[in-house]
Design a protein around this motif. Structure first.
Motif, PDB file in Angstrom:
ATOM      1  N   ARG A  25       0.831  -1.204   0.000  1.00 25.40           N
ATOM      2  CA  ARG A  25       0.000   0.000   0.000  1.00 25.40           C
ATOM      3  C   ARG A  25       0.869   1.259   0.000  1.00 25.40           C
ATOM      4  O   ARG A  25       0.576   2.226  -0.711  1.00 25.40           O
ATOM      5  CB  ARG A  25      -0.925   0.000   1.220  1.00 25.40           C
ATOM      6  CG  ARG A  25      -2.052  -1.011   1.120  1.00 25.40           C
ATOM      7  CD  ARG A  25      -3.105  -0.788   2.165  1.00 25.40           C
ATOM      8  NE  ARG A  25      -2.635  -0.937   3.531  1.00 25.40           N
ATOM      9  CZ  ARG A  25      -2.660  -2.067   4.226  1.00 25.40           C
ATOM     10  NH1 ARG A  25      -3.139  -3.162   3.677  1.00 25.40           N
ATOM     11  NH2 ARG A  25      -2.227  -2.099   5.474  1.00 25.40           N
ATOM     12  N   ARG A  26       1.941   1.216   0.794  1.00 23.47           N
ATOM     13  CA  ARG A  26       2.843   2.371   0.859  1.00 23.47           C
ATOM     14  C   ARG A  26       3.545   2.579  -0.491  1.00 23.47           C
ATOM     15  O   ARG A  26       3.688   3.711  -0.967  1.00 23.47           O
ATOM     16  CB  ARG A  26       3.879   2.171   1.960  1.00 23.47           C
ATOM     17  CG  ARG A  26       4.765   3.369   2.163  1.00 23.47           C
ATOM     18  CD  ARG A  26       5.594   3.256   3.420  1.00 23.47           C
ATOM     19  NE  ARG A  26       5.967   1.891   3.713  1.00 23.47           N
ATOM     20  CZ  ARG A  26       7.217   1.455   3.833  1.00 23.47           C
ATOM     21  NH1 ARG A  26       8.218   2.286   3.708  1.00 23.47           N
ATOM     22  NH2 ARG A  26       7.472   0.201   4.103  1.00 23.47           N
ATOM     23  N   LEU A  27       3.955   1.487  -1.122  1.00 22.70           N
ATOM     24  CA  LEU A  27       4.638   1.584  -2.408  1.00 22.70           C
ATOM     25  C   LEU A  27       3.706   2.124  -3.489  1.00 22.70           C
ATOM     26  O   LEU A  27       4.116   2.947  -4.313  1.00 22.70           O
ATOM     27  CB  LEU A  27       5.194   0.217  -2.814  1.00 22.70           C
ATOM     28  CG  LEU A  27       6.134   0.201  -4.005  1.00 22.70           C
ATOM     29  CD1 LEU A  27       7.356   1.070  -3.733  1.00 22.70           C
ATOM     30  CD2 LEU A  27       6.569  -1.220  -4.307  1.00 22.70           C
ATOM     31  N   TYR A  34       5.067   9.567  -7.673  1.00 21.42           N
ATOM     32  CA  TYR A  34       6.132   9.593  -8.673  1.00 21.42           C
ATOM     33  C   TYR A  34       5.585   9.910 -10.061  1.00 21.42           C
ATOM     34  O   TYR A  34       6.177  10.679 -10.814  1.00 21.42           O
ATOM     35  CB  TYR A  34       6.863   8.251  -8.670  1.00 21.42           C
ATOM     36  CG  TYR A  34       7.985   8.138  -9.654  1.00 21.42           C
ATOM     37  CD1 TYR A  34       9.231   8.683  -9.377  1.00 21.42           C
ATOM     38  CD2 TYR A  34       7.817   7.482 -10.866  1.00 21.42           C
ATOM     39  CE1 TYR A  34      10.277   8.582 -10.279  1.00 21.42           C
ATOM     40  CE2 TYR A  34       8.851   7.354 -11.772  1.00 21.42           C
ATOM     41  CZ  TYR A  34      10.078   7.909 -11.482  1.00 21.42           C
ATOM     42  OH  TYR A  34      11.115   7.800 -12.381  1.00 21.42           O
ATOM     43  N   PHE A  35       4.450   9.311 -10.404  1.00 18.65           N
ATOM     44  CA  PHE A  35       3.849   9.516 -11.725  1.00 18.65           C
ATOM     45  C   PHE A  35       2.807  10.634 -11.724  1.00 18.65           C
ATOM     46  O   PHE A  35       2.104  10.812 -12.713  1.00 18.65           O
ATOM     47  CB  PHE A  35       3.222   8.217 -12.241  1.00 18.65           C
ATOM     48  CG  PHE A  35       4.243   7.206 -12.695  1.00 18.65           C
ATOM     49  CD1 PHE A  35       4.915   7.357 -13.886  1.00 18.65           C
ATOM     50  CD2 PHE A  35       4.538   6.106 -11.910  1.00 18.65           C
ATOM     51  CE1 PHE A  35       5.870   6.442 -14.298  1.00 18.65           C
ATOM     52  CE2 PHE A  35       5.483   5.179 -12.310  1.00 18.65           C
ATOM     53  CZ  PHE A  35       6.149   5.349 -13.503  1.00 18.65           C
ATOM     54  N   ILE A  43      -2.594   1.996 -10.762  1.00 12.92           N
ATOM     55  CA  ILE A  43      -1.197   1.832 -11.132  1.00 12.92           C
ATOM     56  C   ILE A  43      -1.125   0.641 -12.096  1.00 12.92           C
ATOM     57  O   ILE A  43      -1.605  -0.446 -11.782  1.00 12.92           O
ATOM     58  CB  ILE A  43      -0.322   1.546  -9.889  1.00 12.92           C
ATOM     59  CG1 ILE A  43      -0.443   2.682  -8.873  1.00 12.92           C
ATOM     60  CG2 ILE A  43       1.122   1.298 -10.285  1.00 12.92           C
ATOM     61  CD1 ILE A  43      -0.016   4.034  -9.370  1.00 12.92           C
ATOM     62  N   THR A  44      -0.518   0.847 -13.257  1.00 12.45           N
ATOM     63  CA  THR A  44      -0.411  -0.232 -14.232  1.00 12.45           C
ATOM     64  C   THR A  44       0.828  -1.074 -13.960  1.00 12.45           C
ATOM     65  O   THR A  44       1.732  -0.663 -13.230  1.00 12.45           O
ATOM     66  CB  THR A  44      -0.333   0.329 -15.666  1.00 12.45           C
ATOM     67  OG1 THR A  44       0.872   1.076 -15.796  1.00 12.45           O
ATOM     68  CG2 THR A  44      -1.532   1.196 -15.994  1.00 12.45           C
ATOM     69  N   SER A  45       0.852  -2.242 -14.574  1.00 12.80           N
ATOM     70  CA  SER A  45       2.008  -3.120 -14.409  1.00 12.80           C
ATOM     71  C   SER A  45       3.263  -2.482 -14.997  1.00 12.80           C
ATOM     72  O   SER A  45       4.355  -2.651 -14.460  1.00 12.80           O
ATOM     73  CB  SER A  45       1.737  -4.481 -15.056  1.00 12.80           C
ATOM     74  OG  SER A  45       1.366  -4.343 -16.399  1.00 12.80           O
ATOM     75  N   GLU A  46       3.125  -1.723 -16.082  1.00  8.37           N
ATOM     76  CA  GLU A  46       4.277  -1.052 -16.679  1.00  8.37           C
ATOM     77  C   GLU A  46       4.853   0.010 -15.745  1.00  8.37           C
ATOM     78  O   GLU A  46       6.066   0.149 -15.624  1.00  8.37           O
ATOM     79  CB  GLU A  46       3.906  -0.416 -18.026  1.00  8.37           C
ATOM     80  CG  GLU A  46       3.633  -1.405 -19.130  1.00  8.37           C
ATOM     81  CD  GLU A  46       2.202  -1.918 -19.119  1.00  8.37           C
ATOM     82  OE1 GLU A  46       1.353  -1.360 -18.383  1.00  8.37           O
ATOM     83  OE2 GLU A  46       1.930  -2.898 -19.830  1.00  8.37           O
ATOM     84  N   GLU A  47       3.980   0.762 -15.090  1.00  6.49           N
ATOM     85  CA  GLU A  47       4.440   1.782 -14.148  1.00  6.49           C
ATOM     86  C   GLU A  47       5.134   1.140 -12.951  1.00  6.49           C
ATOM     87  O   GLU A  47       6.174   1.623 -12.495  1.00  6.49           O
ATOM     88  CB  GLU A  47       3.267   2.640 -13.677  1.00  6.49           C
ATOM     89  CG  GLU A  47       2.715   3.531 -14.761  1.00  6.49           C
ATOM     90  CD  GLU A  47       1.379   4.146 -14.410  1.00  6.49           C
ATOM     91  OE1 GLU A  47       1.049   5.187 -15.025  1.00  6.49           O
ATOM     92  OE2 GLU A  47       0.665   3.608 -13.547  1.00  6.49           O
ATOM     93  N   TYR A  51       9.071   1.735 -11.946  1.00  7.18           N
ATOM     94  CA  TYR A  51       9.425   2.289 -10.638  1.00  7.18           C
ATOM     95  C   TYR A  51      10.263   1.306  -9.823  1.00  7.18           C
ATOM     96  O   TYR A  51      11.237   1.693  -9.192  1.00  7.18           O
ATOM     97  CB  TYR A  51       8.152   2.648  -9.869  1.00  7.18           C
ATOM     98  CG  TYR A  51       8.423   3.322  -8.552  1.00  7.18           C
ATOM     99  CD1 TYR A  51       8.670   4.690  -8.497  1.00  7.18           C
ATOM    100  CD2 TYR A  51       8.432   2.604  -7.364  1.00  7.18           C
ATOM    101  CE1 TYR A  51       8.922   5.332  -7.293  1.00  7.18           C
ATOM    102  CE2 TYR A  51       8.691   3.229  -6.156  1.00  7.18           C
ATOM    103  CZ  TYR A  51       8.928   4.590  -6.127  1.00  7.18           C
ATOM    104  OH  TYR A  51       9.189   5.204  -4.926  1.00  7.18           O
ATOM    105  N   SER A  52       9.901   0.029  -9.849  1.00  5.84           N
ATOM    106  CA  SER A  52      10.571  -0.957  -8.996  1.00  5.84           C
ATOM    107  C   SER A  52      11.841  -1.528  -9.610  1.00  5.84           C
ATOM    108  O   SER A  52      12.690  -2.058  -8.900  1.00  5.84           O
ATOM    109  CB  SER A  52       9.618  -2.109  -8.674  1.00  5.84           C
ATOM    110  OG  SER A  52       9.317  -2.830  -9.851  1.00  5.84           O
TER     111      SER A  52
END
Length: 67
Positions: A25-27, A34-35, A43-47, A51-52
């Protein structure tokens, strides 16, 4: 053809990273900042991959397994 999910949830982050759901949840909150996204936006899988630093193929393989 089976369609995979496009968005990431805290439970997905927990399973992919091995961290707690609270960390997920924090991430997600950090990724939204960030976006420059609003709290209601997904939040999409690409984003998440960008980020990660986790390869998008690993994330998509996980989403295919759980969908």
């Amino acid at each position: 053809m089976k369609i995979t999910r496009a968005c990431i949830y805290p439970k997905d982050i927990q399973c992919i990273t091995g961290r707690s759901e609270r960390y997920g949840r924090r991430l997600i909150k950090e990724i939204r900042a960030y976006f420059d996204k609003q709290p209601h936006q997904f939040i999409t899988s690409e984003e998440f991959a960008e980020y990660s630093g986790i390869n998008i193929e690993i994330i998509n393989n996980y989403l295919k397994q759980v969908s």
